[in-house]
Design a protein around this motif. Sequence first.
Motif, PDB file in Angstrom:
ATOM      1  N   ILE A 125     -46.168 -60.327  23.454  1.00  0.00           N
ATOM      2  CA  ILE A 125     -46.512 -58.967  23.029  1.00  0.00           C
ATOM      3  C   ILE A 125     -48.021 -58.762  23.111  1.00  0.00           C
ATOM      4  O   ILE A 125     -48.503 -57.760  23.627  1.00  0.00           O
ATOM      5  N   GLY A 126     -48.789 -59.726  22.592  1.00  0.00           N
ATOM      6  CA  GLY A 126     -50.244 -59.634  22.633  1.00  0.00           C
ATOM      7  C   GLY A 126     -50.766 -59.577  24.054  1.00  0.00           C
ATOM      8  O   GLY A 126     -51.639 -58.781  24.381  1.00  0.00           O
ATOM      9  N   ARG A 127     -50.213 -60.437  24.926  1.00  0.00           N
ATOM     10  CA  ARG A 127     -50.667 -60.466  26.316  1.00  0.00           C
ATOM     11  C   ARG A 127     -50.336 -59.181  27.053  1.00  0.00           C
ATOM     12  O   ARG A 127     -51.069 -58.753  27.939  1.00  0.00           O
ATOM     13  N   LEU A 128     -49.230 -58.551  26.685  1.00  0.00           N
ATOM     14  CA  LEU A 128     -48.815 -57.328  27.367  1.00  0.00           C
ATOM     15  C   LEU A 128     -49.553 -56.083  26.883  1.00  0.00           C
ATOM     16  O   LEU A 128     -49.826 -55.177  27.672  1.00  0.00           O
ATOM     17  N   TRP A 178     -58.103 -64.810  23.533  1.00  0.00           N
ATOM     18  CA  TRP A 178     -56.869 -64.667  24.306  1.00  0.00           C
ATOM     19  C   TRP A 178     -55.724 -64.458  23.333  1.00  0.00           C
ATOM     20  O   TRP A 178     -55.866 -64.642  22.133  1.00  0.00           O
ATOM     21  N   HIS A 179     -54.580 -64.063  23.856  1.00  0.00           N
ATOM     22  CA  HIS A 179     -53.389 -63.849  23.045  1.00  0.00           C
ATOM     23  C   HIS A 179     -52.323 -64.849  23.451  1.00  0.00           C
ATOM     24  O   HIS A 179     -52.059 -65.033  24.640  1.00  0.00           O
ATOM     25  N   ASN A 180     -51.719 -65.491  22.460  1.00  0.00           N
ATOM     26  CA  ASN A 180     -50.665 -66.464  22.727  1.00  0.00           C
ATOM     27  C   ASN A 180     -49.301 -65.819  22.868  1.00  0.00           C
ATOM     28  O   ASN A 180     -48.458 -66.304  23.609  1.00  0.00           O
ATOM     29  N   SER A 181     -49.075 -64.734  22.161  1.00  0.00           N
ATOM     30  CA  SER A 181     -47.750 -64.113  22.193  1.00  0.00           C
ATOM     31  C   SER A 181     -47.592 -63.222  23.425  1.00  0.00           C
ATOM     32  O   SER A 181     -48.558 -62.689  23.958  1.00  0.00           O
ATOM     33  N   ARG A 221     -60.584 -62.805  27.437  1.00  0.00           N
ATOM     34  CA  ARG A 221     -60.202 -63.441  28.705  1.00  0.00           C
ATOM     35  C   ARG A 221     -59.815 -62.404  29.751  1.00  0.00           C
ATOM     36  O   ARG A 221     -60.114 -62.576  30.940  1.00  0.00           O
ATOM     37  N   ASP A 222     -59.168 -61.324  29.337  1.00  0.00           N
ATOM     38  CA  ASP A 222     -58.787 -60.262  30.280  1.00  0.00           C
ATOM     39  C   ASP A 222     -60.008 -59.644  30.953  1.00  0.00           C
ATOM     40  O   ASP A 222     -59.939 -59.199  32.099  1.00  0.00           O
TER      41      ASP A 222
END
Length: 107
Positions: A48-51, A43-46, A57-58
Amino acid sequence: MKIFDISKFTEDELLQIYNSLNSWQWNELLGEKPKNWDSMKRWHNSIIGRLFLKSKRDIISPINRQIRDEVGLNKILKWHWINNLGKTKEEYETWISNEMANNHLRF
C-alpha cells in the motif's frame, strides 16, 4: 527516460549531488526540497505504501541513476574514496585494481 535535468551541472557537482542523495540528504544544488522531504520516509515496506505514498527513494533513485549513467560508477567510487574516506587517488587505484582482478567489481 530522464526525470530530472542534470545537464546544467558540472561533473563535480553531479558527484556531490549523488553523494548527498546517497546519504538521504537533499542537495541545495538541486533547488528547493520536494514537498514534505524532511518528514518523508526513506522507503515503504508495505505494498500500500509503495503504491500510494511517495518516499525519498522514489525521488532519489531516478536522479542517481541518471548521474551514474552520465559520469560512471568508477568516478562515483573514486570521488567517495577521496572525499568521504579521505584516501588518496593511489589508494583508490590499488583498491579498484584488486576488486576488478578478483571479479568483485566490473564496469
